[in-house]
Design a protein around this motif. Sequence first.
Motif, PDB file in Angstrom:
ATOM      1  N   VAL A   2       0.851  -1.184   0.000  1.00  0.00           N
ATOM      2  CA  VAL A   2       0.000   0.000   0.000  1.00  0.00           C
ATOM      3  C   VAL A   2       0.885   1.230   0.000  1.00  0.00           C
ATOM      4  CG1 VAL A   2      -1.770   1.225   1.275  1.00  0.00           C
ATOM      5  CG2 VAL A   2      -1.782  -1.269   1.234  1.00  0.00           C
ATOM      6  N   TYR A  95      -8.928   8.602   5.324  1.00  0.00           N
ATOM      7  CA  TYR A  95      -7.963   8.166   4.328  1.00  0.00           C
ATOM      8  C   TYR A  95      -6.998   9.297   3.993  1.00  0.00           C
ATOM      9  CZ  TYR A  95     -11.322   4.390   3.438  1.00  0.00           C
ATOM     10  OH  TYR A  95     -12.168   3.320   3.564  1.00  0.00           O
ATOM     11  N   TRP A 117      -3.474   6.057  -2.274  1.00  0.00           N
ATOM     12  CA  TRP A 117      -4.286   6.028  -1.053  1.00  0.00           C
ATOM     13  C   TRP A 117      -3.743   5.004  -0.060  1.00  0.00           C
ATOM     14  CZ3 TRP A 117      -8.066   9.540  -0.361  1.00  0.00           C
ATOM     15  CH2 TRP A 117      -8.592  10.174  -1.486  1.00  0.00           C
ATOM     16  N   GLN A 119      -5.117   2.508   3.415  1.00  0.00           N
ATOM     17  CA  GLN A 119      -6.257   1.647   3.713  1.00  0.00           C
ATOM     18  C   GLN A 119      -7.217   2.273   4.716  1.00  0.00           C
ATOM     19  OE1 GLN A 119      -4.108  -1.995   4.783  1.00  0.00           O
ATOM     20  NE2 GLN A 119      -4.707  -2.880   2.823  1.00  0.00           N
TER      21      GLN A 119
END
Length: 127
Positions: A2, A95, A117, A119
């Motif tokens: 991520v 976020y 982005w 999580q």
Amino acid sequence: QVPLVESGGGLVQAGDSLRLSCTAPGRTFSTRNMAWFRQAPGKEREFVAGILWSGLSTRFADSVQGRFSISRDGFTNTVHLQMGSLKPEDAAVYYCGADQTPYSNVVQTSFWEYAYWGQGTLVTVSS
């Protein structure tokens, strides 16, 4: 992996403060505007606060103006959202996003302008 990682969410009471953090493991977003959005159940993701890549300008949603602040630390590659006087309506998943355009001179408020982005981190505010 991520691109962004948010942290700092939790359960607080109305009127309390909370600080959220956003980091970018293994990469830097120093050339991109950064912003916080939030999404409550059944609602669209909405803009909360943003900061220019240079850190010289910020922008806030009317609903949080005067209660929240945003900052960025180039040394730690971290963006913070300091939230104060929290209200039950602030409860949401928060976020962190990075603008798709480097060196932009406008903090965008539309989530589709952000290409990277995390999580999310959950903020719950009890009344």
